[in-house]
Scaffold this active site. Structure first.
Site, PDB file in Angstrom:
ATOM      1  N   ASP A 147       0.809  -1.087   0.096  1.00  0.00           N
ATOM      2  CA  ASP A 147      -0.191  -0.266  -0.053  1.00  0.00           C
ATOM      3  C   ASP A 147       0.783   1.154  -0.037  1.00  0.00           C
ATOM      4  O   ASP A 147       1.297   1.852   1.150  1.00  0.00           O
ATOM      5  CB  ASP A 147      -0.891   0.023   1.291  1.00  0.00           C
ATOM      6  CG  ASP A 147      -2.116   0.974   0.894  1.00  0.00           C
ATOM      7  OD1 ASP A 147      -2.088   1.636   0.326  1.00  0.00           O
ATOM      8  OD2 ASP A 147      -3.012   1.115   2.093  1.00  0.00           O
ATOM      9  N   GLU A 179      -2.905  10.072  -0.985  1.00  0.00           N
ATOM     10  CA  GLU A 179      -4.034   9.231  -1.436  1.00  0.00           C
ATOM     11  C   GLU A 179      -4.814   8.938  -0.150  1.00  0.00           C
ATOM     12  O   GLU A 179      -5.947   8.719   0.051  1.00  0.00           O
ATOM     13  CB  GLU A 179      -3.598   8.059  -2.302  1.00  0.00           C
ATOM     14  CG  GLU A 179      -4.728   7.221  -2.552  1.00  0.00           C
ATOM     15  CD  GLU A 179      -5.050   6.000  -1.498  1.00  0.00           C
ATOM     16  OE1 GLU A 179      -6.030   5.257  -1.415  1.00  0.00           O
ATOM     17  OE2 GLU A 179      -4.464   5.660  -0.640  1.00  0.00           O
ATOM     18  N   GLU A 180      -3.927   8.728   0.929  1.00  0.00           N
ATOM     19  CA  GLU A 180      -4.591   8.037   2.048  1.00  0.00           C
ATOM     20  C   GLU A 180      -5.392   9.145   3.063  1.00  0.00           C
ATOM     21  O   GLU A 180      -4.816  10.445   3.136  1.00  0.00           O
ATOM     22  CB  GLU A 180      -3.224   7.521   3.109  1.00  0.00           C
ATOM     23  CG  GLU A 180      -2.687   6.378   2.454  1.00  0.00           C
ATOM     24  CD  GLU A 180      -3.242   5.128   2.359  1.00  0.00           C
ATOM     25  OE1 GLU A 180      -4.807   4.950   3.039  1.00  0.00           O
ATOM     26  OE2 GLU A 180      -2.823   4.020   1.950  1.00  0.00           O
ATOM     27  N   ASP A 218      -2.413   0.347  -7.696  1.00  0.00           N
ATOM     28  CA  ASP A 218      -2.591   0.526  -6.275  1.00  0.00           C
ATOM     29  C   ASP A 218      -2.745  -0.632  -5.490  1.00  0.00           C
ATOM     30  O   ASP A 218      -3.450  -1.694  -5.807  1.00  0.00           O
ATOM     31  CB  ASP A 218      -3.797   1.327  -5.769  1.00  0.00           C
ATOM     32  CG  ASP A 218      -3.869   1.908  -4.455  1.00  0.00           C
ATOM     33  OD1 ASP A 218      -2.788   1.564  -3.572  1.00  0.00           O
ATOM     34  OD2 ASP A 218      -4.921   2.354  -3.984  1.00  0.00           O
ATOM     35  N   HIS A 287      -3.366  -2.169   5.777  1.00  0.00           N
ATOM     36  CA  HIS A 287      -3.473  -1.125   6.967  1.00  0.00           C
ATOM     37  C   HIS A 287      -3.009  -1.764   8.272  1.00  0.00           C
ATOM     38  O   HIS A 287      -3.494  -1.470   9.398  1.00  0.00           O
ATOM     39  CB  HIS A 287      -4.855  -0.474   6.969  1.00  0.00           C
ATOM     40  CG  HIS A 287      -4.835   0.719   5.836  1.00  0.00           C
ATOM     41  ND1 HIS A 287      -6.031   1.341   5.546  1.00  0.00           N
ATOM     42  CD2 HIS A 287      -4.285   0.869   4.766  1.00  0.00           C
ATOM     43  CE1 HIS A 287      -5.928   2.369   4.500  1.00  0.00           C
ATOM     44  NE2 HIS A 287      -4.776   1.838   4.042  1.00  0.00           N
TER      45      HIS A 287
HETATM   46 ZN   LIG Z   1      -4.053   2.471   2.156  1.00  0.00          ZN
END
Ligand SMILES: [Zn+2]
Length: 323
Positions: A147, A179-180, A218, A287
């Protein structure tokens, strides 16, 4: 495919391979002994073949990015990642421009930077290959191998491969920041800062009209790679990618079933740009502190590289036919 079809096509493939080997050997022998040039030109394309995607190079980029540690937006870690990416792109002859801004986030104002590297084609109309290079901020040590790491590493290697190939359209490699979500939960406008900023700027500077398609990657590092069709993505563009995967017999990684994903492609879709998101969200370490090198593989990066490069001529044909 019928029971008879398989051995027949397999035999055909073997014959073609044998013929190639014989031609190559003949070429090599004649090449060393003189009057072979017309034969060489007739049997082998005059232009050197562009290099193939090399996952060992992509893996080294991934390893280096992960070794930096956490790389959330505005951190010293992402600054270091940016330097790494820029240096490698410049070495490949594709030095990037920095698109800098300051984003309003739930944690206050955060400086962010997208990296944009262009490879000119016959036209200014462009295909953008994008992915994020930030990692999510967590109270624990999160290094984002898949990620954040996999997409950035993939795009660095893709730049090297595509630089050697003059296509009908310009190619842009886009490394997205932010992005996060800054907060724990993905909600509202607390995410996709980089893609929203890029699309806003493209709209303002008039370059949106020449943006013909977006291919977003991604979380493509998962050892057990399973990418599903995303229902938010543009169907014809998704078909081109999945057809390429089928041709390469890589449909064990590009599954026929669907999911629906919110990601950096959404701002592009909202702006009317055809877009596809290649993402493996079926990733147990997602995550967590376990999103490390152990959970990802070079083979998965190779699979996505092979599929994307096999799909590119079809994508270019489609986009140039519509002009
Ligand atoms: Zn992420």
């Amino acid at each position: 495919m019928t029971a008879q079809g398989l051995p027949r096509s397999a035999a055909g493939g073997a014959l073609r391979r044998a013929a190639c080997v014989i031609l190559a050997l003949l070429g090599a022998v004649l090449g060393r002994h003189g009057p072979s040039r017309p034969f060489m030109l007739a049997s082998v394309s005059a232009a050197p073949a562009p290099p193939a995607f090399d996952s060992s190079r992509a893996w080294e980029h991934l390893r280096q990015l992960v070794a930096i540690g956490p790389r959330p937006s505005g951190s010293p870690g992402i600054e270091q990642a940016r330097k790494y990416i820029s240096t490698k792109l410049a070495a490949a002859g594709v030095a990037p421009l920095e698109q800098q801004w300051v984003a309003d986030t739930p944690a206050g104002r955060v400086p962010m930077v997208n990296l944009v590297a262009a490879i000119p084609g016959a036209r200014r109309d462009r295909i953008v290959f994008a992915g994020h290079y930030d990692t999510k901020r967590f109270p624990f040590r999160f290094v984002g191998a898949s990620d954040g790491g996999s997409s950035a590493a993939f795009l660095i290697e893709l730049a090297r491969v595509l630089k050697a190939r003059r296509g009908p359209l310009t190619i842009e490699l886009l490394f997205l920041d932010g992005e996060e979500a800054v907060n724990e939960v993905w909600a509202g406008t607390d995410n996709t800062y980089g893609s929203r900023h890029y699309v806003d700027e493209a709209r303002k500077n008039g370059s949106l009209a020449s943006l013909k398609a977006l291919v977003l990657v991604d979380m493509i590092g998962d050892r057990n790679l399973t990418i599903r069709r995303d229902l938010n993505s543009t169907p014809w563009l998704t078909d081109i990618i999945w057809n390429a995967a089928r041709r390469l017999k890589l449909d064990s990684a590009f599954l026929p079933d669907s999911t629906q994903v919110e990601d950096d492609h959404i701002p592009f879709l909202k702006a009317g740009v055809p877009a596809v998101d290649l993402i493996d969200l079926d990733y147990p370490p997602w995550h967590t502190a376990q999103d490390t090198l152990d959970a990802v593989s070079a083979r998965s990066l190779q699979t996505v590289g092979d599929v994307v490069l096999a799909a590119l001529p079809q994508l270019e044909a489609r986009l140039t036919a519509r002009q």
